[in-house]
Design an enzyme around this catalytic site. Structure first.
Site, PDB file in Angstrom:
ATOM      1  N   GLU A   1     -15.891  -1.184 -24.851  1.00 44.68           N
ATOM      2  CA  GLU A   1     -15.419   0.560 -23.994  1.00 44.68           C
ATOM      3  C   GLU A   1     -16.439  -0.512 -22.506  1.00 44.68           C
ATOM      4  O   GLU A   1     -17.989  -0.788 -23.458  1.00 44.68           O
ATOM      5  CB  GLU A   1     -16.811   1.602 -24.398  1.00 44.68           C
ATOM      6  CG  GLU A   1     -16.660   2.420 -23.483  1.00 44.68           C
ATOM      7  CD  GLU A   1     -17.676   3.423 -23.985  1.00 44.68           C
ATOM      8  OE1 GLU A   1     -17.509   5.069 -23.273  1.00 44.68           O
ATOM      9  OE2 GLU A   1     -18.575   3.115 -23.895  1.00 44.68           O
TER      10      GLU A   1
ATOM     11  N   ASP B   1     -15.554   2.129 -34.840  1.00 50.16           N
ATOM     12  CA  ASP B   1     -15.730   1.738 -34.294  1.00 50.16           C
ATOM     13  C   ASP B   1     -16.927   0.739 -34.005  1.00 50.16           C
ATOM     14  O   ASP B   1     -17.979   1.039 -35.103  1.00 50.16           O
ATOM     15  CB  ASP B   1     -16.939   3.419 -33.860  1.00 50.16           C
ATOM     16  CG  ASP B   1     -16.516   3.846 -31.469  1.00 50.16           C
ATOM     17  OD1 ASP B   1     -16.925   3.057 -31.128  1.00 50.16           O
ATOM     18  OD2 ASP B   1     -16.505   4.729 -31.802  1.00 50.16           O
TER      19      ASP B   1
ATOM     20  N   ASP C   1     -18.335  -0.015 -28.500  1.00 48.21           N
ATOM     21  CA  ASP C   1     -19.376   1.205 -27.378  1.00 48.21           C
ATOM     22  C   ASP C   1     -20.618   0.395 -26.713  1.00 48.21           C
ATOM     23  O   ASP C   1     -20.850  -0.646 -27.071  1.00 48.21           O
ATOM     24  CB  ASP C   1     -20.208   1.867 -28.765  1.00 48.21           C
ATOM     25  CG  ASP C   1     -20.874   3.253 -27.412  1.00 48.21           C
ATOM     26  OD1 ASP C   1     -19.943   4.349 -26.977  1.00 48.21           O
ATOM     27  OD2 ASP C   1     -21.985   3.566 -27.793  1.00 48.21           O
TER      28      ASP C   1
ATOM     29  N   HIS D   1     -13.319  10.915 -26.576  1.00 41.18           N
ATOM     30  CA  HIS D   1     -13.872  12.141 -26.732  1.00 41.18           C
ATOM     31  C   HIS D   1     -16.127  12.463 -25.751  1.00 41.18           C
ATOM     32  O   HIS D   1     -16.295  13.669 -26.015  1.00 41.18           O
ATOM     33  CB  HIS D   1     -14.668  11.417 -28.112  1.00 41.18           C
ATOM     34  CG  HIS D   1     -15.400  10.108 -28.260  1.00 41.18           C
ATOM     35  ND1 HIS D   1     -14.881   9.321 -27.595  1.00 41.18           N
ATOM     36  CD2 HIS D   1     -16.627  10.075 -28.781  1.00 41.18           C
ATOM     37  CE1 HIS D   1     -15.998   8.091 -27.099  1.00 41.18           C
ATOM     38  NE2 HIS D   1     -16.977   8.462 -27.742  1.00 41.18           N
ATOM     39  N   ASP D   2     -15.520  11.566 -24.832  1.00 38.26           N
ATOM     40  CA  ASP D   2     -16.592  11.911 -23.558  1.00 38.26           C
ATOM     41  C   ASP D   2     -15.431  12.636 -22.590  1.00 38.26           C
ATOM     42  O   ASP D   2     -16.208  12.566 -21.860  1.00 38.26           O
ATOM     43  CB  ASP D   2     -17.029  10.643 -23.526  1.00 38.26           C
ATOM     44  CG  ASP D   2     -17.558   9.956 -24.345  1.00 38.26           C
ATOM     45  OD1 ASP D   2     -17.662  10.768 -25.496  1.00 38.26           O
ATOM     46  OD2 ASP D   2     -17.084   8.607 -24.530  1.00 38.26           O
TER      47      ASP D   2
END
Ligand code: TEU
Ligand code: CA
Length: 565
Positions: free
Chosen positions: A264, A97, A205, A336-337
């Site tokens: 993302e 990430d 991210d 994960h969100d």
């Protein structure tokens, strides 16, 4: 450039919740290494790790204070080297990430930046005085009216210099100023350092937030009326393509390894995504778009509305068609969100959960694009039955609850929205077996386990050839063996049917048909698909229930089939 990732499947690990080895209740790198055989058996090609860098953990590692070291909670750089080596030995690539829209407020860059107005790093972040004619610290004196994604103002007043800094997320996540070329060069150097260490790419991210409209205009007032919507001024901002092309040139160009980059991008449109992922533009391999995970949102994330399958199909088809000629899609239901897919898009009713989870895997993976599996999805893990507001740990949920109570909202409504939408749903520990704490830890887990772990766990799934796990394994294998799945054209069928999800993939004379019944009722395919008769003798590549009478027999509740001719 090689498009190897078209034939690959990525598995996302949220390290904190994957596997603990030292009894502190938090997952760690040795835990990931210890589960590589499981991942190899599943057949995935790439692992993406949510952040493991040094961090105060205000947002579980998405607030980084040292990009070139590992948080002791997770392990050491030596553990990463070991993970890379062991993963590569199994043919699995490692993607890290990359969180560079913001740092932690404890990052030395920010510590310097906040120290004085003339510090050389002052301009590495977004500092602004109070609004003209207003006193710093009073409501409305913030430089813009933007709301943070984690509730409250996106500006924090810093006493040291009496100015505000911008934080689109928590106040411990100050936004970096990408206008400053020194910032960009520091980030590129760090990225090269990681690639030289042997990692195989980055998941970036909120990378479409790095270019802001430097005039920082106010936004339209949002739901509560207290703050404005800043998104139009930083989502895919004026210099975003320039920055990503520069990054490509400085970091990736000329490297011969097979690397993967995925950005993302909340709010990205199809047209923008084509530009970002067109190989000839040298920006990114693919992006995560958010349209399909916003269809059950009303005015905002906490205003939940029922999902209509027709809307989901229309959205997915728009992305499939939009990136058919140029660019490439990523495919995901979960991360994960996001709440758990089986609870959200299908059903977690115990009667149908296994079939429904397999159906979701089938439908997603047979699209054109690179599929992502989020840890536990391959077991059909479900949302968590949170007893009360104290069960929510995520900063987004905690802040929202507080803000909603302060605004006088009804607490049962707010709790209901949190149960359905909280990111905590995705973050309960991985369910490995039926022993104490699901085999996740020998200590006390940092987040509560889902009480259904005695039934839903990896040991049981691996031992049962009919499990969700083995179905995912088979679907993943199909991408490696059937060129039509990796490379075929996509064509949506029966777009107006409320329960049938059907499409074809075609490649060099081979056709693949996917049919899936998103309901608890039997579904007769006759009348739904025009040329159904032409599939009568087709080969059943894979189904999620015991073999059907014929390829075109009515679909049983939550049944999905993949046919080939
Ligand atoms: O998320 C960005 C993002 O906009 C959302 O997915 C976000 O979680 C939003 O609150 C959903 O309601 C990324 C990371 O994936 C997330 O975990 C981080 O909290 C966030 O950026 C900040 O780094
Ligand atoms: Ca640990």
């Amino acid at each position: 450039m090689s498009q190897w990732f078209r034939e690959s499947v990525v598995y996302q690990i949220y390290p904190r919740s994957f596997q603990d080895t030292n009894g502190d209740g938090i997952g760690d790198l040795p835990g990931i290494i210890s589960r590589l055989d499981y991942l190899e058996q599943l057949g995935i090609d790439v692992l993406w790790l949510s952040p493991i860098y040094t961090s105060p953990q205000d947002d579980n590692g998405y607030d980084i204070s040292d990009y070139q070291d590992i948080d002791p909670t997770f392990g050491t750089l030596a553990d990463v080297d070991e993970l890379i080596e062991q993963a590569h030995a199994r043919g699995i690539r490692i993607v890290m990430d990359l969180v560079v829209n913001h740092t932690s407020d404890e990052h030395p860059w920010f510590v310097e930046s906040r120290s004085s107005k003339d510090n050389p790093k002052r301009d590495w972040y977004w500092w602004r005085p109070a609004r003209d004619g207003m006193e710093a610290g009073t409501h409305g004196a913030e430089p813009t009216n933007w709301e943070s994604h984690f509730s409250g103002s996106a500006w924090e007043l810093d006493d040291a210099t009496g100015e505000y800094y911008l934080h689109l997320f928590s106040r411990k996540q100050p936004d970096l100023n990408w206008e400053n070329p020194q910032v960009r060069q520091a980030i590129y150097a760090m990225m090269r350092w990681w690639l030289d260490r042997g990692i195989d790419g980055f998941r970036m991210d909120v990378i479409n937030m790095i270019s802001k409209d430097t005039s920082l205009p106010d936004g339209h007032l949002t739901h509560g009326g207290l703050y404005g919507d800043g998104n139009p001024f930083f989502l895919c901002g004026p210099r975003i393509h320039e920055f990503l092309q520069e990054m490509h040139g400085e970091v990736f160009a000329g490297r011969t390894e097979q690397l993967l980059t995925v950005g993302e991008m909340p709010g990205v449109t199809v047209d923008e995504a084509v530009l970002f992922t067109d190989p000839e533009r040298h920006e990114l391999d693919m992006v995560f778009q958010f349209e399909h995970v916003g269809l059950d949102h009303g005015a905002h994330k906490w205003d939940r509305v029922p999902l209509d399958l027709r809307d989901l199909k229309a959205s997915m088809a728009r992305w499939q068609n939009g990136l058919a000629e140029r660019g490439w899609n990523s495919l995901y239901w979960n991360n994960h969100d996001q709440p758990r897919a089986v609870s959200r898009f299908a059903t977690d009713d115990p009667k149908y959960r296994v079939a429904a989870a397999k159906l979701l895997g089938t439908v997603l993976h047979l699209h054109r694009g690179t599929p992502y599996v989020y840890q536990g999805e391959e077991l059909g893990m479900t949302n968590v039955p949170f007893p009360d507001e104290n069960a929510f740990l995520d900063i987004e949920s905690v802040n929202y609850y507080e803000a909603a109570m302060a605004a006088g909202l009804d607490s049962d409504t707010v709790l209901g929205a949190l149960r359905v939408g909280s990111r905590d749903n995705a973050r309960s520990p991985m369910q490995w077996d039926s022993s104490a704490h699901a085999g996740f830890t020998e200590g006390s887990p940092w987040a509560p386990l889902n009480p259904n772990y005695p039934d839903i766990n990896a040991a049981a799934a691996v031992a049962d050839d009919d499990s969700v796990f083995h179905h995912y394994r088979r679907v993943i294998a199909l991408r490696h063996t059937e060129p039509a799945i990796a490379h075929g054209d996509f064509h949506m069928l029966a777009p107006d049917h409320p329960a049938l999800y059907a499409y074809t993939r075609s490649h060099e004379g081979t056709d693949v048909l996917v049919v899936a019944n998103f309901s608890g009722d039997e579904l007769d395919l006759g009348g739904c698909l025009e040329d159904l008769y032409s599939w009568t003798g087709a080969e059943l590549l894979l189904g999620n229930l015991a073999t059907a009478e014929s390829a075109t027999a009515p679909l049983r509740p939550w049944e999905a089939r993949i046919l080939k001719r």
